[in-house]
Design a protein around this motif. Structure first.
Motif, PDB file in Angstrom:
ATOM      1  N   PRO A  11       0.826  -1.205   0.000  1.00 52.76           N
ATOM      2  CA  PRO A  11       0.000   0.000   0.000  1.00 52.76           C
ATOM      3  C   PRO A  11       0.858   1.252   0.000  1.00 52.76           C
ATOM      4  O   PRO A  11       2.021   1.219   0.382  1.00 52.76           O
ATOM      5  CB  PRO A  11      -0.770  -0.118   1.318  1.00 52.76           C
ATOM      6  CG  PRO A  11       0.114  -0.942   2.181  1.00 52.76           C
ATOM      7  CD  PRO A  11       0.815  -1.906   1.264  1.00 52.76           C
ATOM      8  N   GLN A  12       0.245   2.330  -0.434  1.00 54.82           N
ATOM      9  CA  GLN A  12       0.921   3.620  -0.355  1.00 54.82           C
ATOM     10  C   GLN A  12       1.089   3.970   1.119  1.00 54.82           C
ATOM     11  O   GLN A  12       0.237   3.689   1.923  1.00 54.82           O
ATOM     12  CB  GLN A  12       0.088   4.693  -1.049  1.00 54.82           C
ATOM     13  CG  GLN A  12      -0.103   4.439  -2.528  1.00 54.82           C
ATOM     14  CD  GLN A  12       1.209   4.481  -3.284  1.00 54.82           C
ATOM     15  OE1 GLN A  12       2.034   5.345  -3.032  1.00 54.82           O
ATOM     16  NE2 GLN A  12       1.407   3.557  -4.186  1.00 54.82           N
ATOM     17  N   ARG A  13       2.194   4.567   1.487  1.00 53.45           N
ATOM     18  CA  ARG A  13       2.433   4.906   2.886  1.00 53.45           C
ATOM     19  C   ARG A  13       2.618   6.406   3.040  1.00 53.45           C
ATOM     20  O   ARG A  13       3.185   7.074   2.191  1.00 53.45           O
ATOM     21  CB  ARG A  13       3.677   4.201   3.395  1.00 53.45           C
ATOM     22  CG  ARG A  13       3.497   2.714   3.424  1.00 53.45           C
ATOM     23  CD  ARG A  13       4.553   2.120   4.309  1.00 53.45           C
ATOM     24  NE  ARG A  13       4.402   0.696   4.340  1.00 53.45           N
ATOM     25  CZ  ARG A  13       3.713   0.045   5.277  1.00 53.45           C
ATOM     26  NH1 ARG A  13       3.145   0.681   6.239  1.00 53.45           N
ATOM     27  NH2 ARG A  13       3.620  -1.252   5.247  1.00 53.45           N
ATOM     28  N   ASP A  14       2.102   6.925   4.129  1.00 51.11           N
ATOM     29  CA  ASP A  14       2.317   8.316   4.481  1.00 51.11           C
ATOM     30  C   ASP A  14       3.782   8.420   4.885  1.00 51.11           C
ATOM     31  O   ASP A  14       4.217   7.810   5.845  1.00 51.11           O
ATOM     32  CB  ASP A  14       1.392   8.688   5.645  1.00 51.11           C
ATOM     33  CG  ASP A  14       1.576  10.133   6.058  1.00 51.11           C
ATOM     34  OD1 ASP A  14       2.675  10.458   6.551  1.00 51.11           O
ATOM     35  OD2 ASP A  14       0.636  10.913   5.912  1.00 51.11           O
ATOM     36  N   GLY A  26      -1.862   3.772   4.717  1.00 50.54           N
ATOM     37  CA  GLY A  26      -3.088   4.478   4.400  1.00 50.54           C
ATOM     38  C   GLY A  26      -3.411   5.655   5.289  1.00 50.54           C
ATOM     39  O   GLY A  26      -4.566   6.007   5.435  1.00 50.54           O
ATOM     40  N   CYS A  83      -6.906  -0.899  -4.672  1.00 49.58           N
ATOM     41  CA  CYS A  83      -6.231   0.402  -4.564  1.00 49.58           C
ATOM     42  C   CYS A  83      -5.261   0.498  -3.388  1.00 49.58           C
ATOM     43  O   CYS A  83      -4.325   1.263  -3.435  1.00 49.58           O
ATOM     44  CB  CYS A  83      -7.257   1.528  -4.456  1.00 49.58           C
ATOM     45  SG  CYS A  83      -8.041   1.668  -2.836  1.00 49.58           S
ATOM     46  N   HIS A  84      -5.487  -0.258  -2.324  1.00 46.97           N
ATOM     47  CA  HIS A  84      -4.645  -0.233  -1.117  1.00 46.97           C
ATOM     48  C   HIS A  84      -4.621   1.135  -0.440  1.00 46.97           C
ATOM     49  O   HIS A  84      -3.708   1.433   0.317  1.00 46.97           O
ATOM     50  CB  HIS A  84      -3.213  -0.688  -1.430  1.00 46.97           C
ATOM     51  CG  HIS A  84      -3.151  -2.104  -1.869  1.00 46.97           C
ATOM     52  ND1 HIS A  84      -2.832  -3.128  -1.018  1.00 46.97           N
ATOM     53  CD2 HIS A  84      -3.382  -2.677  -3.071  1.00 46.97           C
ATOM     54  CE1 HIS A  84      -2.866  -4.273  -1.682  1.00 46.97           C
ATOM     55  NE2 HIS A  84      -3.202  -4.023  -2.924  1.00 46.97           N
ATOM     56  N   ASN A  85      -5.604   1.956  -0.715  1.00 45.62           N
ATOM     57  CA  ASN A  85      -5.665   3.302  -0.137  1.00 45.62           C
ATOM     58  C   ASN A  85      -7.014   3.631   0.481  1.00 45.62           C
ATOM     59  O   ASN A  85      -7.260   4.772   0.832  1.00 45.62           O
ATOM     60  CB  ASN A  85      -5.340   4.356  -1.209  1.00 45.62           C
ATOM     61  CG  ASN A  85      -3.897   4.338  -1.594  1.00 45.62           C
ATOM     62  OD1 ASN A  85      -3.037   4.407  -0.736  1.00 45.62           O
ATOM     63  ND2 ASN A  85      -3.622   4.227  -2.885  1.00 45.62           N
ATOM     64  N   ASP A 134     -10.651   4.975   5.748  1.00 46.42           N
ATOM     65  CA  ASP A 134     -10.969   4.896   4.321  1.00 46.42           C
ATOM     66  C   ASP A 134     -11.774   6.113   3.880  1.00 46.42           C
ATOM     67  O   ASP A 134     -12.237   6.903   4.699  1.00 46.42           O
ATOM     68  CB  ASP A 134     -11.783   3.622   4.038  1.00 46.42           C
ATOM     69  CG  ASP A 134     -13.124   3.653   4.744  1.00 46.42           C
ATOM     70  OD1 ASP A 134     -14.099   4.125   4.136  1.00 46.42           O
ATOM     71  OD2 ASP A 134     -13.202   3.228   5.921  1.00 46.42           O
ATOM     72  N   VAL A 167      -6.557  -0.065   5.016  1.00 40.50           N
ATOM     73  CA  VAL A 167      -6.153   1.148   5.736  1.00 40.50           C
ATOM     74  C   VAL A 167      -6.678   1.248   7.160  1.00 40.50           C
ATOM     75  O   VAL A 167      -6.085   1.925   7.989  1.00 40.50           O
ATOM     76  CB  VAL A 167      -6.566   2.435   4.967  1.00 40.50           C
ATOM     77  CG1 VAL A 167      -5.791   2.575   3.674  1.00 40.50           C
ATOM     78  CG2 VAL A 167      -8.057   2.476   4.722  1.00 40.50           C
TER      79      VAL A 167
END
Length: 133
Positions: free
Chosen positions: A25-28, A35, A81-83, A102, A120
């Protein structure tokens, strides 16, 4: 179909429609949380997810999403999407309080606590949650 200003299309998988995507997933980048969304809790705790159908317990570390932990344990969950945007990974929650991160569920659905996006969302306060998996 036109997109609103600031919107962007979402594609999953190498050809745009992977059913069981294993992409991370995208990470902050500042907090390193899976997420992380504006307004989410910055302090996260590890917790366990109990799978109702099998009785298995899966540990979710502070730095991973529920989805990542499930996939690493060999549990198949549809995802794209993983977000927390698409709703593909929506999973029924049987017990436990969820920190919803989410953008898919409505405020009413979040308050009801019957579903979560494991890509997320997390358990509140490190307590265990039980999922219909």
């Amino acid at each position: 179909m036109g997109l609103d200003a600031g919107s962007r299309p979402i594609r999953g998988g190498p050809q745009g429609n992977s059913r069981y995507s294993l992409r991370p997933p995208q990470r902050d980048r500042e907090r390193g949380l899976p997420g992380a969304a504006p307004g989410c809790r910055e302090l996260v705790e590890a917790f366990d997810v109990v799978l109702c159908r099998t009785g298995r317990t899966i540990h979710v570390a502070q730095d991973e999403s529920v989805l990542e932990a499930l996939l690493a344990a060999g549990v198949r969950v549809d995802s794209m999407c993983h977000n927390g945007l698409c709703g593909t990974c929506q999973t029924r929650v049987l017990s436990g309080d969820i920190d919803h991160r989410d953008s898919f569920l409505s405020d009413e659905e979040r308050a009801a606590g019957r579903f979560m996006m494991p890509c997320v969302s997390r358990a509140v306060g490190g307590a265990d949650i039980v999922l219909d998996l």
